[in-house]
Design a protein around this motif. Structure first.
Motif, mmCIF file in Angstrom:
data_model
loop_
_atom_site.group_PDB
_atom_site.id
_atom_site.type_symbol
_atom_site.label_atom_id
_atom_site.label_comp_id
_atom_site.label_asym_id
_atom_site.label_seq_id
_atom_site.Cartn_x
_atom_site.Cartn_y
_atom_site.Cartn_z
ATOM 1 N N GLU B 32 0.906 -0.882 -0.182
ATOM 2 C CA GLU B 32 -0.079 -0.128 0.148
ATOM 3 C C GLU B 32 0.566 1.378 0.065
ATOM 4 O OE1 GLU B 32 -3.604 1.214 -0.059
ATOM 5 O OE2 GLU B 32 -2.321 2.860 -0.113
ATOM 6 N N ARG B 47 -16.015 8.750 4.778
ATOM 7 C CA ARG B 47 -17.551 8.338 3.836
ATOM 8 C C ARG B 47 -18.217 7.023 4.821
ATOM 9 N NH1 ARG B 47 -15.629 6.173 -1.397
ATOM 10 N NH2 ARG B 47 -13.577 6.084 0.306
ATOM 11 N N ASP B 289 -12.597 -2.069 -7.483
ATOM 12 C CA ASP B 289 -12.894 -1.050 -7.938
ATOM 13 C C ASP B 289 -11.996 -0.733 -9.373
ATOM 14 O OD1 ASP B 289 -14.947 0.620 -6.473
ATOM 15 O OD2 ASP B 289 -14.208 2.321 -6.094
HETATM 16 C C1 FAD Z 1 -19.370 9.180 -3.032
HETATM 17 C C2 FAD Z 1 -18.902 7.416 -2.752
HETATM 18 C C3 FAD Z 1 -20.209 7.198 -1.874
HETATM 19 C C4 FAD Z 1 -19.465 5.745 -2.030
HETATM 20 N N1 FAD Z 1 -20.593 4.442 -1.037
HETATM 21 C C5 FAD Z 1 -20.572 3.247 -1.555
HETATM 22 C C6 FAD Z 1 -21.708 2.972 -0.139
HETATM 23 O O1 FAD Z 1 -22.316 3.747 0.415
HETATM 24 N N2 FAD Z 1 -21.411 1.786 -0.206
HETATM 25 C C7 FAD Z 1 -20.526 0.821 -0.843
HETATM 26 O O2 FAD Z 1 -20.832 -0.480 -1.048
HETATM 27 N N3 FAD Z 1 -19.536 1.626 -1.596
HETATM 28 C C8 FAD Z 1 -20.123 3.091 -1.810
HETATM 29 N N4 FAD Z 1 -18.643 3.530 -2.798
HETATM 30 C C9 FAD Z 1 -18.049 2.835 -3.026
HETATM 31 C C10 FAD Z 1 -16.922 2.501 -2.378
HETATM 32 O O3 FAD Z 1 -16.301 3.414 -1.841
HETATM 33 C C11 FAD Z 1 -15.666 1.983 -3.548
HETATM 34 O O4 FAD Z 1 -16.226 0.450 -4.061
HETATM 35 C C12 FAD Z 1 -14.326 0.768 -2.660
HETATM 36 O O5 FAD Z 1 -14.006 1.769 -1.636
HETATM 37 C C13 FAD Z 1 -13.509 0.495 -3.558
HETATM 38 O O6 FAD Z 1 -12.212 -0.040 -2.516
HETATM 39 P P1 FAD Z 1 -11.018 -0.584 -3.963
HETATM 40 O O7 FAD Z 1 -10.295 -0.663 -1.996
HETATM 41 O O8 FAD Z 1 -11.227 -0.960 -4.403
HETATM 42 O O9 FAD Z 1 -10.455 1.009 -3.864
HETATM 43 P P2 FAD Z 1 -9.801 1.752 -3.305
HETATM 44 O O10 FAD Z 1 -10.499 2.431 -2.132
HETATM 45 O O11 FAD Z 1 -9.683 3.003 -4.202
HETATM 46 O O12 FAD Z 1 -8.603 1.465 -2.687
HETATM 47 C C14 FAD Z 1 -7.432 0.945 -3.612
HETATM 48 C C15 FAD Z 1 -5.827 0.963 -2.949
HETATM 49 O O13 FAD Z 1 -5.040 0.736 -3.873
HETATM 50 C C16 FAD Z 1 -3.888 2.025 -3.007
HETATM 51 N N5 FAD Z 1 -3.004 2.151 -4.524
HETATM 52 C C17 FAD Z 1 -3.263 1.947 -5.645
HETATM 53 N N6 FAD Z 1 -2.547 2.012 -6.747
HETATM 54 C C18 FAD Z 1 -1.008 2.049 -5.650
HETATM 55 C C19 FAD Z 1 0.035 1.163 -5.953
HETATM 56 N N7 FAD Z 1 0.505 0.818 -7.150
HETATM 57 N N8 FAD Z 1 1.072 0.868 -5.120
HETATM 58 C C20 FAD Z 1 0.313 0.571 -3.719
HETATM 59 N N9 FAD Z 1 -0.733 0.938 -3.492
HETATM 60 C C21 FAD Z 1 -1.993 1.677 -4.591
HETATM 61 C C22 FAD Z 1 -4.128 2.998 -3.211
HETATM 62 O O14 FAD Z 1 -3.421 3.787 -2.241
HETATM 63 C C23 FAD Z 1 -5.595 3.181 -2.142
HETATM 64 O O15 FAD Z 1 -5.152 2.760 -0.604
HETATM 65 C C24 FAD Z 1 -18.382 5.208 -2.848
HETATM 66 C C25 FAD Z 1 -17.731 5.465 -3.477
HETATM 67 C C26 FAD Z 1 -18.359 7.200 -3.811
HETATM 68 C C27 FAD Z 1 -16.596 7.565 -4.873
#
Ligand code: FAD
Lengths: 243, 405
Positions: B32, B47, B289
Motif C-alpha cells: 500500500e 464516508r 474498483d
Molecule cells: C461518493 C461515494 C460514495 C460511495 N458510497 C458507497 C456505499 O455507500 N456503499 C458501497 O458499497 N460503496 C460505496 N462507494 C464505493 C466504494 O467506496 C468503493 O467501491 C470502494 O472503496 C472500493 O475499494 P477498493 O479497495 O477497490 O479501492 P480503493 O478504496 O480506491 O483502494 C485502493 C488502494 O490502493 C492503493 N494503491 C493504488 N495503486 C497502488 C500501487 N500501485 N501501489 C500501492 N498501493 C496502491 C491506494 O492508495 C488505495 O489505498 C462509494 C463511492 C463514492 C465515490
C-alpha cells in the motif's frame, strides 16, 4: 519388471507428443484442452485421495509422506499439482522433449520432481502409494502388458487413478473428427480403434490384479464446460486399488 | 506456506482479500502506497458505507464479526421517492433485525481491517511503498518496490482502485464514462430519529440519499448523506457555509427528519462508471474498483468488491486444494466467468436507474412513477431489487453465505 521387457509405447506417437512439448504449458496453446481437463481430473483425484488415505478435504498437503508416480506425464501438468499436494513425485514420459520441458517448468515452479524419460515397463523405482495415468492407455501397443506394468508399480494398499476416452460413436465424432479437425486437439493425437470401453478397461485392470472401486464420466456441456458426470460416452476416469 | 499472492492496494478491498485468504490459511503480501494509520481516520475518509447482509456474513466468516458488532447502524426500510412526490417504493426487511444493510463508517472499517491485517502472521504488509515495476514472465508475478526490494508470488491481485496502474499496464481499457455529476458526501445531525430508514430521493438534478447512522456519543441522531448534483453546480454547494449547506439539505430531504445541521466536513467526488469484461491476464486478477466502478446511487460499489473477494477466495482455495498453482489460467477464467455477469448487471441496473431518474420534465416523471408503481406490484421484481440491495442474487460464493470455504 526388467529393462529387457518390451516397451509398449508406440514410437511414432511418442515423437508426435514431443513436438508439442514447448507448447504444453501455454493455456491457450495446442494443449488448451488438457489445461481445461486438469481441474476436472484433479477434483476426482483429490476426492479419492481423501477417501482412500482418510484425509481431511481441507488439508493442503494430503499426500505428505507418500509417493506418487505419474505415467505419461507430458510436461508435468498433473505431476506438479501432485507435488504441491505433498507427494514425492516420480513422473515418466517416453518422449525426452516432454521430460526436458517438464524439468524446466518444475524448476521455475520451485518443485522437486523426479522426471525420467522412460516407459513404465523399464522403470526401476517404486512401488508407489499413488499411480496416475491420464489418457495414456489408449496410445499403447499392448494395453494388457501396460496394465500389468501399472499394477506392478502400485504398493499394496495403493491407489490407481486412470482416465481414457470411451470407444463410442460420440467420442469418435467429437474427439477424433471434431476436436482434432477444429484444431482444439492436434491432428493425429487419437486412434479411435484403440480406445477402450469402461468394461474392457476394468477387465484389463482386474486381470492385472487390481479392483476398480469407482468410475465416473468426464462430459462436456456448453454451460458447464468439462465436468464429472454419470455420462461416460466421451471419456471416463476411474479409481482402482491393490489389495 | 509461501505467499500465494501479492495484493497491490491496501484499501478496503485489498485488506479484506488478504484477511479472507489468511482465514483459510493462505499467506499473501500486501503493498500500500499510503500509511494506513493515516487512512483509518475520519479526515482521510469521512464516508459511510452500506454493507449488505451477505457482505457482513463474509466479514463474520473471516473473523471480523467481534470487531464490528455494535459499530454499524441497521437499515430496516429503504424509501425510494421521486421528487418527494407520493407513490414511492418501500423496501422492508421481512423480519425485524434482518437488516437490508448496515451502515458503517469507512474509517472504522479501515481501522478494523488494518489492525486485523497487522495481527495476522499470514499477511506481510509493505506500507508507504510504491510499485516501480511489474513483471509477469515465467512462473511468477514479480513486483519491484520503490525501496528496491522485489516480491514474487504465483499471482498478482490488483486492488488498486479506480486508477489501477496494473490495469493500464495490461492495456485493459474498460468501458467507461463520466457522469456529468459529482457526489457530495458528509454526515448530518437531525432532529427526529431516523427509525432505521434510508431515503433515496430522485431529483432531476440527481439522486439524494440519507442513510441512517448510530447516534453520536452525545446522543444526537445522525445520518450520512450522498447527494449527486450536476458537476458544475458542486463547487457552488461546496462553497456554502455549513449553515447554508444544511439549509439546502433541509429542502432536499423535505423535512423528513426535522432540522438538519452538519456533523462532518463535506467532500465531493466526480462520478464515473467503468466496467471491464476482462479482469484477468497471465497471473493477474483485478478486484474491487480496479475492475469496476459504479455510480454510488445504490451504494453497491464496496459490496460488489466484497463479492469479488468472496468469489476469488473460493476459486483460489478450491484450486489450491487440488494442488493447482494459484495463478493457473483455469482458475482465473473461472473467477472471470463467475463475476462477469454480476458486475455488469449491477453496473447496468445502477446506470439505468440513474439515467431514468436523471431525465427532467413531467412526462419523464410520469414514466418514473409508473415504473415504480410497477416494481411495487411485481413481487418477483421487488424480490430482485431487495436481493440486489442485500447482495444475495446469483450463484453465491460460500463466504457470502457465512460458510468458510
Ligand atoms: C461518493 C461515494 C460514495 C460511495 N458510497 C458507497 C456505499 O455507500 N456503499 C458501497 O458499497 N460503496 C460505496 N462507494 C464505493 C466504494 O467506496 C468503493 O467501491 C470502494 O472503496 C472500493 O475499494 P477498493 O479497495 O477497490 O479501492 P480503493 O478504496 O480506491 O483502494 C485502493 C488502494 O490502493 C492503493 N494503491 C493504488 N495503486 C497502488 C500501487 N500501485 N501501489 C500501492 N498501493 C496502491 C491506494 O492508495 C488505495 O489505498 C462509494 C463511492 C463514492 C465515490
Amino acid at each position: 519388471m526388467s529393462k529387457a521387457s518390451i516397451a509398449t509405447i508406440n514410437p511414432a506417437e511418442a515423437a508426435h507428443f514431443g513436438k508439442m512439448a514447448a507448447d504444453w504449458w501455454d493455456p491457450k496453446g495446442s494443449s488448451a484442452m488438457l489445461h481445461k481437463l486438469n481441474p476436472v481430473r484433479l477434483r476426482y483425484i483429490r476426492r479419492h485421495i481423501d477417501r482412500h488415505f482418510a484425509c481431511d478435504k481441507c488439508e493442503w498437503t494430503p499426500l505428505e509422506g507418500r509417493t506418487a508416480l505419474d505415467v505419461g506425464c507430458g510436461a508435468g501438468l498433473l505431476a506438479e499439482p501432485l507435488a504441491r499436494l505433498g507427494a514425492a513425485v516420480t513422473a515418466i514420459d517416453a518422449a525426452p522433449e516432454n521430460i526436458a520441458a517438464a524439468q524446466a517448468h518444475a524448476a521455475q515452479s520451485g518443485l522437486a520432481i523426479d522426471y525420467r524419460a522412460e516407459p513404465v515397463e523399464t522403470l526401476e523405482a517404486g512401488p508407489f502409494d499413488l499411480v496416475t495415468c491420464m489418457e495414456v492407455i489408449e496410445h499403447v501397443d499392448s494395453p494388457d502388458h501396460f496394465a500389468a506394468a501399472l499394477a506392478g508399480k502400485l504398493a499394496d494398499g495403493g491407489l490407481l487413478i486412470l482416465s481414457t476416452p470411451n470407444r463410442t460413436p460420440a467420442s469418435r465424432a467429437l474427439l477424433v473428427e471434431g476436436a482434432e479437425r477444429l484444431g482444439q486437439i492436434p491432428r493425429g493425437t487419437h486412434d479411435w480403434d484403440k480406445f477402450l470401453t469402461p468394461e474392457e478397461c476394468e477387465a484389463l485392470l482386474t486381470d492385472a490384479g487390481l479392483t476398480v472401486i469407482d468410475s465416473e464420466g468426464i462430459a462436456f456441456g456448453p454451460g458447464q464446460g468439462l465436468h464429472l458426470s454419470d455420462n461416460k460416452m466421451l471419456n471416463y476416469i476411474l479409481a482402482a486399488v491393490k489389495t | 506456506m509461501a505467499e500465494a499472492a501479492i495484493i497491490l492496494g491496501g484499501g478496503l478491498i485489498g485488506l479484506t482479500q488478504a484477511l479472507a485468504l489468511a482465514a483459510q490459511g493462505v499467506a499473501t503480501h500486501v503493498v500500500e502506497r499510503f500509511d494506513p494509520e493515516a487512512m483509518a481516520t475520519r479526515g482521510f475518509d469521512g464516508r459511510t458505507s452500506a454493507i449488505s447482509s451477505s457482505s457482513m456474513a463474509m466479514l463474520e466468516a473471516i473473523g471480523l464479526g467481534p470487531h464490528l458488532t455494535g459499530t454499524g447502524c441497521a437499515i430496516e426500510t429503504i424509501k425510494v421517492l421521486d421528487h418527494l412526490r407520493p407513490g414511492g417504493l418501500d423496501f422492508q426487511s421481512e423480519r425485524p433485525g434482518d437488516a437490508l444493510g448496515t451502515m458503517y463508517e469507512n474509517h472504522l472499517l479501515r481501522r478494523t481491517l488494518f489492525d486485523s491485517a497487522k495481527a495476522s502472521d499470514r499477511i506481510t504488509l509493505h506500507l508507504g511503498q510504491d510499485v516501480v515495476a511489474r513483471r509477469f514472465d515465467g512462473g511468477t508475478a514479480q513486483v519491484e518496490l520503490a525501496d528496491g526490494s522485489v516480491l514474487a508470488a504465483p499471482l498478482l491481485i490488483a486492488a488498486e482502485g479506480r486508477g489501477s496502474e496494473t490495469r493500464e499496464q495490461l492495456g485493459i481499457t474498460p468501458a467507461r464514462w463520466q457522469y456529468d455529476h459529482s457526489a457530495m458526501v458528509s454526515a448530518v445531525y437531525h432532529e427526529k430519529p431516523h427509525d432505521n430508514v434510508a431515503y433515496e430521493i430522485f431529483y432531476s438534478t440527481g439522486p439524494f440519499a440519507l442513510l441512517p447512522m448510530l447516534d453520536s456519543d452525545d446522543g444526537r441522531h445522525r445520518s450520512a448523506i450522498v447527494w449527486s448534483v450536476p458537476r458544475d453546480q458542486a463547487p457552488g454547494y461546496m462553497k456554502l457555509s455549513d449553515r447554508g449547506f444544511a439549509a439546502e439539505l433541509d429542502k432536499a430531504s423535505g423535512g423528513a427528519l426535522g432540522t438538519i445541521s452538519m456533523a462532518a466536513p463535506r467532500s465531493s467526488y466526480p462520478l464515473g462508471f467503468h466496467h471491464s469484461a476482462r479482469v484477468t491476464d497471465q497471473r493477474i486478477v483485478l478486484i474491487g474498483d480496479a475492475g469496476h466502478g459504479i455510480h454510488p446511487i445504490a451504494g453497491q460499489g464496496l459490496n460488489l468488491g466484497f463479492r469479488d473477494v468472496a468469489a476469488l477466495t473460493e476459486v483460489l482455495v478450491d484450486g489450491m486444494r487440488l494442488g493447482m498453482d494459484p495463478g493457473d489460467a483455469q482458475l482465473l477464467a473461472r473467477y472471470e466467468r463467475w463475476r462477469g455477469l454480476d458486475t455488469l448487471m449491477v453496473a447496468m441496473a445502477t446506470d439505468g436507474l440513474n439515467r431514468l431518474f436523471g431525465i427532467p420534465g413531467k412526462p419523464a416523471s410520469a414514466v418514473r412513477r409508473f415504473g415504480m408503481g410497477l416494481v411495487a406490484r411485481a413481487k418477483p421484481l421487488q424480490g430482485f431489487f431487495m436481493d440486489e440491495a442485500r447482495g444475495t442474487s446469483g450463484a453465491m460464493p460460500k463466504l457470502l453465505q457465512g460458510i468458510p470455504v
